[in-house]
Structure formats: C-alpha cells, structure tokens
Scaffold this motif. Structure first.
Motif, PDB file in Angstrom:
ATOM      1  N   GLN A   8       0.825  -1.159   0.135  1.00  0.00           N
ATOM      2  CA  GLN A   8       0.022   0.054   0.069  1.00  0.00           C
ATOM      3  C   GLN A   8       0.761   1.171  -0.152  1.00  0.00           C
ATOM      4  O   GLN A   8       2.060   1.232   0.752  1.00  0.00           O
ATOM      5  N   TRP A  10      -0.424   5.363   0.072  1.00  0.00           N
ATOM      6  CA  TRP A  10      -1.357   6.237  -0.099  1.00  0.00           C
ATOM      7  C   TRP A  10      -0.841   7.537  -0.509  1.00  0.00           C
ATOM      8  O   TRP A  10       0.001   8.189  -0.106  1.00  0.00           O
ATOM      9  N   TYR A  15      -6.529  10.303  -2.004  1.00  0.00           N
ATOM     10  CA  TYR A  15      -7.420   9.672  -1.510  1.00  0.00           C
ATOM     11  C   TYR A  15      -8.812  10.620  -1.094  1.00  0.00           C
ATOM     12  O   TYR A  15      -9.772  10.165  -1.079  1.00  0.00           O
ATOM     13  N   GLY A  45      -7.272   2.684  11.930  1.00  0.00           N
ATOM     14  CA  GLY A  45      -6.963   3.005  10.492  1.00  0.00           C
ATOM     15  C   GLY A  45      -7.967   3.903   9.979  1.00  0.00           C
ATOM     16  O   GLY A  45      -8.674   4.174   8.910  1.00  0.00           O
ATOM     17  N   GLY A  47      -7.313   7.027   8.543  1.00  0.00           N
ATOM     18  CA  GLY A  47      -7.025   7.584   7.606  1.00  0.00           C
ATOM     19  C   GLY A  47      -7.066   9.065   7.499  1.00  0.00           C
ATOM     20  O   GLY A  47      -6.434   9.492   8.565  1.00  0.00           O
ATOM     21  N   ASP A  66      -3.289   5.430  12.939  1.00  0.00           N
ATOM     22  CA  ASP A  66      -2.949   5.010  11.651  1.00  0.00           C
ATOM     23  C   ASP A  66      -1.819   4.907  11.130  1.00  0.00           C
ATOM     24  O   ASP A  66      -0.870   5.582  11.921  1.00  0.00           O
ATOM     25  N   ASP A  86       1.126   0.753  13.819  1.00  0.00           N
ATOM     26  CA  ASP A  86       0.695  -0.235  12.994  1.00  0.00           C
ATOM     27  C   ASP A  86      -0.441  -0.920  13.782  1.00  0.00           C
ATOM     28  O   ASP A  86      -0.355  -1.230  15.088  1.00  0.00           O
ATOM     29  N   GLN A  88      -1.384  -3.606  13.640  1.00  0.00           N
ATOM     30  CA  GLN A  88      -1.128  -5.301  14.345  1.00  0.00           C
ATOM     31  C   GLN A  88      -0.218  -5.378  15.556  1.00  0.00           C
ATOM     32  O   GLN A  88       0.108  -6.296  16.046  1.00  0.00           O
ATOM     33  N   ALA A 104     -10.175  -0.516   6.824  1.00  0.00           N
ATOM     34  CA  ALA A 104      -8.792  -0.388   7.187  1.00  0.00           C
ATOM     35  C   ALA A 104      -8.220  -1.934   7.323  1.00  0.00           C
ATOM     36  O   ALA A 104      -7.203  -2.350   7.208  1.00  0.00           O
ATOM     37  N   MET A 108      -4.384  -4.699   6.810  1.00  0.00           N
ATOM     38  CA  MET A 108      -3.560  -5.353   7.999  1.00  0.00           C
ATOM     39  C   MET A 108      -3.907  -6.762   8.034  1.00  0.00           C
ATOM     40  O   MET A 108      -4.506  -7.462   8.574  1.00  0.00           O
TER      41      MET A 108
HETATM   42  C1  LIG Z   1      -9.234   2.743   2.837  1.00  0.00           C
HETATM   43  S1  LIG Z   1      -8.334   3.669   3.952  1.00  0.00           S
HETATM   44  C2  LIG Z   1      -9.770   3.871   5.028  1.00  0.00           C
HETATM   45  C3  LIG Z   1      -9.560   5.043   6.042  1.00  0.00           C
HETATM   46  C4  LIG Z   1     -10.876   5.565   6.880  1.00  0.00           C
HETATM   47  N1  LIG Z   1     -10.937   4.521   7.789  1.00  0.00           N
HETATM   48  C5  LIG Z   1     -11.883   5.767   6.170  1.00  0.00           C
HETATM   49  O1  LIG Z   1     -13.062   5.243   6.073  1.00  0.00           O
HETATM   50  O2  LIG Z   1     -12.025   6.698   5.257  1.00  0.00           O
HETATM   51  C6  LIG Z   1      -7.318   2.478   4.924  1.00  0.00           C
HETATM   52  C7  LIG Z   1      -6.413   3.007   6.240  1.00  0.00           C
HETATM   53  O3  LIG Z   1      -6.087   1.950   6.631  1.00  0.00           O
HETATM   54  C8  LIG Z   1      -4.742   2.454   6.962  1.00  0.00           C
HETATM   55  N2  LIG Z   1      -3.934   1.188   7.258  1.00  0.00           N
HETATM   56  C9  LIG Z   1      -3.291   0.083   6.702  1.00  0.00           C
HETATM   57  N3  LIG Z   1      -2.566  -0.541   7.419  1.00  0.00           N
HETATM   58  C10 LIG Z   1      -2.584  -0.124   8.515  1.00  0.00           C
HETATM   59  C11 LIG Z   1      -1.802  -0.605   9.538  1.00  0.00           C
HETATM   60  N4  LIG Z   1      -1.033  -1.930   9.430  1.00  0.00           N
HETATM   61  N5  LIG Z   1      -1.778   0.006  10.784  1.00  0.00           N
HETATM   62  C12 LIG Z   1      -2.522   1.062  10.764  1.00  0.00           C
HETATM   63  N6  LIG Z   1      -3.280   1.625   9.848  1.00  0.00           N
HETATM   64  C13 LIG Z   1      -3.394   0.897   8.399  1.00  0.00           C
HETATM   65  C14 LIG Z   1      -4.118   3.168   5.881  1.00  0.00           C
HETATM   66  O4  LIG Z   1      -2.860   3.882   6.179  1.00  0.00           O
HETATM   67  C15 LIG Z   1      -5.537   3.630   5.579  1.00  0.00           C
HETATM   68  O5  LIG Z   1      -5.561   5.014   6.321  1.00  0.00           O
END
Ligand SMILES: C[S@@+](CC[C@H](N)C(=O)[O-])C[C@H]1O[C@@H](n2cnc3c(N)ncnc32)[C@H](O)[C@@H]1O
Length: 248
Positions: A8, A10, A15, A45, A47, A66, A86, A88, A104, A108
């Motif tokens: 990924q 971003w 976005y 997550g 965003g 995030d 993270d 996770q 989100a 992960m």
């Molecule tokens: C499609 S966006 C959704 C953002 C927001 N929740 C929304 O509804 O607009 C996915 C989000 O997951 C976050 N993300 C992905 N992997 C992650 C991780 N391992 N830990 C924390 N955030 C993560 C990305 O950085 C991104 O902001």
C-alpha cells in the motif's frame, strides 16, 4: 506516502478526492458503533479522519490511529487527536469504551494480531464495531490485476486479507470476543471517477512503477465487459464484512 512496489502507498490528496466515497459509505458501521457523548473511542485505520470527525461530533473523545503519516496529517488538520502506529501491534490497555474501524482491517494482513490488540485496548464491556473488505471483495478487479501483472512478469502485490464470516468469527472468538452480529454484504459501488482513478488510488503501490500507466490501461480494458455499463459508468464489485463484537 509509502514507496511504490509496496502493498500500500497512500497519496493523501488522491484519497481525499477519489477515495471520498469510502467514508461517505460508512454510515452503516457508524450506526453499529452508536457513539455516545463522553465515551473514549479509538478509530483504527482512521485515514484522513473524515469518519473520526463524525464520531467526535457526537461528543465522544476519539483518537485516530493509523500507519500513514500523510493521511494522519490531514486528520490533524481537522483538529483531531491522532497517533501513528501499526494496527497489528497496538499497545493500549483497558483504554477505550469502543474501537471503530472502517475500510482498514483488510490492509492489515495479521488479523489475529489486530484482534488481540483491540481486545487488550478495550475496557471490560467495550465493543468493536468494524467494517472491512470481506471474502470475495473486488474479485474481478483482483483477477484482472493478477492477469496483467503476470503478463508483465510482476508481483501483483495482492496482500489484502478479506475474511469470510466463519474465519473472522473464529479469530475474534480466539482473541476473547463475543461476536454479537456479523455478516457479509455485497455492495456494488459506483465509481464516479472511473476505474483508472480507482486503480491509481487504491493500488498506487503496484501501479506507481515503470510501465504502470500501460498496466492500468490493460487492467481497465480487461474489466470493462464486467464492470462498465453501456453508458460508460463503472461499478466496483465490493463485498463488505461488518461486525460488532464485545469484550464481556
Ligand atoms: C481505505 S483507508 C480507510 C480510511 C478511513 N477509515 C476511511 O473510512 O476513510 C485504509 C486505511 O488503513 C490504514 N492502514 C493500513 N494498514 C495499516 C496498519 N497496519 N496499521 C494502521 N493503519 C493501517 C491506511 O493507512 C489507511 O488510512
């Protein structure tokens, strides 16, 4: 923004423009969360914080968490409290009345690690309201990307985890949760900006490489017979998994 060639990457500006339908379609999971003024809530997550801000408007005390610095900077501009990390490897203990997550979790891959961290983060009686990509999500799009990647001798970098109801339930219960409600919801999603914009925004890490523009053109060509109607409108074959689980 993460580097190209990663699962990924971003682009916060893209976005906010081409991904704005994601939080716009978040009402069902917000309803499942049903935030109450004064509650402490983690948005996992988060965003760029569009839904985090909606939660804050209810009077709840919300923290956005995030991994992506660029998206978090946008959330901060909205006046939200955020933390980078993270999902996770959450390190909160008995800290929140609820954990919320939209679109989100599938980014992960290690769901058992996420569930363990969310469970630990919740106070006793706390709830986890989540929506993410579920089993079968964007099946046609994934297949087309795979075909084009193979043609070009590339790794499709297809690392998203789209769980079934059975698997998510098993993993949530293994983490200690009681699953109150869980379902897969097919959600054909109109793409007002078209398929190329979607691929650029949501598979930036794959297509932002040499030859990416040509691969996007090939992918959209493969997908057109399935996902583009005779008037030229695109619809993505989304399937969402939505659940509410409790730490009793
Ligand atoms: C499609 S966006 C959704 C953002 C927001 N929740 C929304 O509804 O607009 C996915 C989000 O997951 C976050 N993300 C992905 N992997 C992650 C991780 N391992 N830990 C924390 N955030 C993560 C990305 O950085 C991104 O902001």
């Amino acid at each position: 923004m993460a580097e190209a060639g990663t699962p990924q990457a971003w682009d916060a500006k893209a976005y906010g423009t081409f991904g704005s339908f994601v939080p716009a379609l978040g009402q069902a999971v917000l309803d499942l969360l049903a935030p109450v003024a004064g509650e402490s809530i983690l948005d996992l997550g988060c965003g760029d914080g569009v839904l985090t801000a909606r939660i804050a408007e209810t009077g709840a005390d919300v923290l956005g968490h995030d991994a992506d610095a660029g998206l978090l900077a946008r959330a901060k501009e909205r006046g939200l409290a955020v933390r980078q990390g993270d999902g996770q490897a959450l390190d909160y203990d008995d800290a929140f009345d609820a954990v919320f997550s939209n679109a989100a979790l599938h980014w992960m891959p290690d769901h058992p690690a996420v569930y363990a961290g969310v469970y630990r983060a919740l106070k006793p009686g706390g709830r986890f309201a989540c929506e993410c990509g579920g089993f079968g999500n964007i099946a046609a799009i994934r297949t087309a990307i795979r075909a084009v990647a193979e043609r070009h001798g590339q790794d499709p970098i297809d690392r998203q985890n789209y769980p079934s109801v059975v698997r998510a339930t098993r993993e949530l219960e293994a983490a200690g949760f009681r699953v109150d409600a869980i379902a897969l919801n097919p959600r054909p999603t109109p793409l007002a900006d078209g398929m190329a914009a979607w691929l650029n925004t949501f598979r930036h890490g794959f297509f932002d490489q040499q030859g990416g523009a040509a691969m996007i053109a090939e992918t959209t060509e493969l997908l057109a017979p399935q996902l583009q109607d005779p008037d030229g409108n695109w619809t993505a074959d989304y399937v969402r998994l939505r659940f509410l689980a409790f730490k009793d």
